[in-house]
Design a protein around this motif. Sequence first.
Motif, PDB file in Angstrom:
ATOM      1  N   ALA A  12       9.431  15.086  -5.884  1.00 11.14           N
ATOM      2  CA  ALA A  12       8.481  14.566  -6.863  1.00 11.14           C
ATOM      3  C   ALA A  12       7.801  13.301  -6.361  1.00 11.14           C
ATOM      4  CB  ALA A  12       9.202  14.294  -8.179  1.00 11.14           C
ATOM      5  N   ALA A  15       5.081  13.648  -3.473  1.00  9.71           N
ATOM      6  CA  ALA A  15       3.692  13.910  -3.880  1.00  9.71           C
ATOM      7  C   ALA A  15       2.876  12.625  -3.840  1.00  9.71           C
ATOM      8  CB  ALA A  15       3.686  14.512  -5.290  1.00  9.71           C
ATOM      9  N   TRP A  16       3.458  11.528  -4.297  1.00  9.68           N
ATOM     10  CA  TRP A  16       2.747  10.244  -4.284  1.00  9.68           C
ATOM     11  C   TRP A  16       2.664   9.690  -2.868  1.00  9.68           C
ATOM     12  CZ3 TRP A  16       0.366   8.356  -8.532  1.00  9.68           C
ATOM     13  CH2 TRP A  16       0.702   8.946  -9.740  1.00  9.68           C
ATOM     14  N   GLY A  35      -0.702  16.421  -3.948  1.00  4.78           N
ATOM     15  CA  GLY A  35       0.106  15.850  -5.030  1.00  4.78           C
ATOM     16  C   GLY A  35       0.224  16.803  -6.203  1.00  4.78           C
ATOM     17  N   SER A  39       3.771  18.416  -7.348  1.00  3.97           N
ATOM     18  CA  SER A  39       4.234  18.147  -8.718  1.00  3.97           C
ATOM     19  C   SER A  39       4.446  19.446  -9.492  1.00  3.97           C
ATOM     20  CB  SER A  39       3.226  17.269  -9.458  1.00  3.97           C
ATOM     21  OG  SER A  39       3.075  16.024  -8.821  1.00  3.97           O
ATOM     22  N   VAL A  42       7.692  21.081  -8.301  1.00  2.00           N
ATOM     23  CA  VAL A  42       8.864  20.419  -8.899  1.00  2.00           C
ATOM     24  C   VAL A  42       9.060  20.899 -10.335  1.00  2.00           C
ATOM     25  CG1 VAL A  42       9.775  18.209  -9.696  1.00  2.00           C
ATOM     26  CG2 VAL A  42       8.720  18.375  -7.437  1.00  2.00           C
ATOM     27  N   LEU A  43       7.947  21.035 -11.064  1.00  2.00           N
ATOM     28  CA  LEU A  43       8.015  21.489 -12.451  1.00  2.00           C
ATOM     29  C   LEU A  43       8.618  22.887 -12.539  1.00  2.00           C
ATOM     30  CD1 LEU A  43       7.216  20.614 -15.347  1.00  2.00           C
ATOM     31  CD2 LEU A  43       5.084  21.843 -15.006  1.00  2.00           C
ATOM     32  N   SER A  56       7.009  14.277 -14.277  1.00  2.00           N
ATOM     33  CA  SER A  56       6.176  15.454 -14.005  1.00  2.00           C
ATOM     34  C   SER A  56       4.901  15.431 -14.839  1.00  2.00           C
ATOM     35  CB  SER A  56       6.972  16.729 -14.291  1.00  2.00           C
ATOM     36  OG  SER A  56       8.082  16.828 -13.439  1.00  2.00           O
ATOM     37  N   SER A  59       2.532  12.730 -13.529  1.00  2.00           N
ATOM     38  CA  SER A  59       2.073  13.071 -12.171  1.00  2.00           C
ATOM     39  C   SER A  59       1.013  14.165 -12.223  1.00  2.00           C
ATOM     40  CB  SER A  59       3.259  13.534 -11.323  1.00  2.00           C
ATOM     41  OG  SER A  59       4.195  12.498 -11.159  1.00  2.00           O
ATOM     42  N   LEU A  60       1.285  15.219 -12.978  1.00  2.00           N
ATOM     43  CA  LEU A  60       0.301  16.302 -13.091  1.00  2.00           C
ATOM     44  C   LEU A  60      -1.012  15.787 -13.682  1.00  2.00           C
ATOM     45  CD1 LEU A  60       2.564  19.215 -14.388  1.00  2.00           C
ATOM     46  CD2 LEU A  60       1.350  19.138 -12.204  1.00  2.00           C
TER      47      LEU A  60
END
Length: 787
Positions: A12, A15-16, A35, A39, A42-43, A56, A59-60
């Motif tokens: 997670a 992604a950043w 990213g 994300s 991961v979800l 999540s 991030s999304l």
Amino acid sequence: MRKKSLLLFSLAMTAWLAFAVLCRLEMALWGAAAGLALSLSVLLLLPRGHRFNILSAFSLLFFAVAAAAVPALGDTITKRLPNLLAGGFATLCIMAGYGALEGTLFPASLLELDYPESMRRSPILRRAFRVVTLAWDALFLSGLAVCLVSMLALRASTALLVSSTTAAALFGLGILATPAVVAFLPKRMEAKLVEKGPLSPRWKPPLLTPGTTRAANEFDAVVVGSGVGGLACASLLSQAGMKVLVAERGRLPGGYSQTYEWEGFPLNSGPTVLLGAGEGGVLHALLRRLDLEGMVPMRRLSWGIANGRMALRLGLGAEQDMEKLSKKFPTCRAGLQRLFSDLRRFRGEWRDRSDYLSSPLPSNIEDYHEQFIRHPLSAHWQNLSFREMLEGYLDDERLVDLLGRLSAILGGEPSTFPAYEGARLLVSLFIDGIHYPASHMSGLVNALAEKVRQGGGRLTTSCGVEEILLRGEGTGSVPIGVRLADGTQARSGVVVLDVDPRRAAGGIMPSSAFGTDFLREMEKLRPSHSAFLLHLIFEEELRIPDRVFLFPTRPRRVRTGDSFVEIDSLILSREAHTDPSRNACVLMVRANIPATCFHAFEDQRDSEELSTELTALVREELASVIPSVKRATKEFVTLPTHLARLASHGQGAAFGFAPLLTQWYFRRPGPRLAPANLYLVGGWSRYGGGLEGAMLSGVVVARELCGESPYGSSASPSGQSATPAGGAAPEERDSGEPRGEGRNGSEETPGRGRGRGKGRSRRKGRRLSGLRRRENTGEEGGQDDEE
């Protein structure tokens, strides 16, 4: 399990990291797309029930907005990249703040996914997640500050270089550091909550050999002080065939646990309520092990609770007590039902051990982890305050306050008293019942002392230890004996301290022998309350329960120089005259006195004035619930200074170190101290703070010296007893009776002689046996319907 959650969290945050790196390469669109993809993956990998978490969701949202914004910005994207990075950090800061408002520790929502439900309550994990959360918050704030400064103060190319490099570096550092913190920090914190002394593989306890021929002044062990912890240790060692010396400087053994008699009226100086005398308790198991049940019969006490607004007679059984409380506090009926149900479960967990002469709390990290699965309530309440525990069940603040103030029985305060000890107190009061020796505390103490003498031991009174003789210097020294007050010496390689360790350091032992670390830890610990005792003699029988816990509606204050003695609880103990035909009784009133006020009693003149004020205040409070208190024919006053002389406790501390959540259990010293073969038992030791804990500390030391595992072990699913140290399997028995290993010459008590041995074993390292675990499902104990 932990690896999977760490991988998900790392993915997670990657992604950043990818977004920051690709922005540095001026590939912002690819960064936003990467990213978004990471994300989303991961979800999808998250288990059901955890797919919508803070990280999540934010991030999304951010990467979706960034992917849409990059094409719209066109050629100006290079100049806008610091803005995007600053926006990302701002988003993460908002996410962390939102999580804090919702009570979710970031990144705990990801990291604790795969732990068992009971393990998620672990205070150790909460603390570790709090550290990780603070670290990530610091990273986000640092990154946001750098990006904002770069965006406002630097040129486009320099701003991009600084902001993107900083973003990538901070995210990379967090991704690497988080697994290390989660993997190692809990272990370091857990190590502080489990035994580190006698269980250390680098140290081997001295196994005493029973029946060894010794000179008159030579002993297997010397016990300094004769409180219940020291007597429990000495009686078990004597029963196992060891030659023991118990040296007491007072004229009577027992320390605080004494009962004096004045013209047939029993005057207690210490405990008036025994919590471990029921089935499954340490005191009950110890009496059975020593075959003293017949010599020390227990009586179940009636009790009540009162304040300025109500008075309730309780102790009639859990269901009747709950019904009475529900009628007074109707909004708490459902909460009381849940509380009593969990108390029964807790009692089952507390009894779920192979040996009742052992601690139910974990002694190593493996047991600590297992406890969260096998004993979730015990594990949850270990690091919770008593008041927090009650607030989780009861909606009415008045009932929370009323039950919470019962902690005063053990010298505690609801907001700082451990919930684990509070639960044990409630179980004893409402389910198991509270007990007291029929022959008073002196009967219990004298029975233990007689066991020492029957086993060939020696108990001296009015002749304490003046000095512990050591060979060597510092923490590397070892005891070789003691010098008594009459000038004689006793030789022994094992010394057990049943005294205040703060007074022992620099008193009967040089401070250097304890080590600077030990002395530094002792300075951090606060002593417990002392007590003001008022005995009132009546030539009539008071119609009140045996024990009454009286809580004034408002705390009463008495000035003591520059501070106040605040009386917010009174414990009343009614005892009948020793002559049953005489209609008379004595009422003892105990008020807790903070250690900070002890100095006010040291000056004789001030002490007399203060005693007069306290007596008047106590009698006034009593008159509000017991009008007949005015008819008392005589009174006796015992001050904290009297108690300090009685037990040699600093500041008259009645419970050793204060029963605080921050200095409970393994945060207290002992049982093994720095010099080899030097032990600590009693109220100041690890298990102390009450009579049952003081006794348990003595049992632990005695078992260790005899070669048995001093902490027992978790009961197996089949209910088999743990195998003692040395590999010998315990005998099979049909019921939870002790294995017989008593010494020859002890008297047979009719109906109590089961399981007692018929000869003295001289095998080295003879084992003290425990009681087999009884199958227990937490059902309610017998009820006493008499009111």
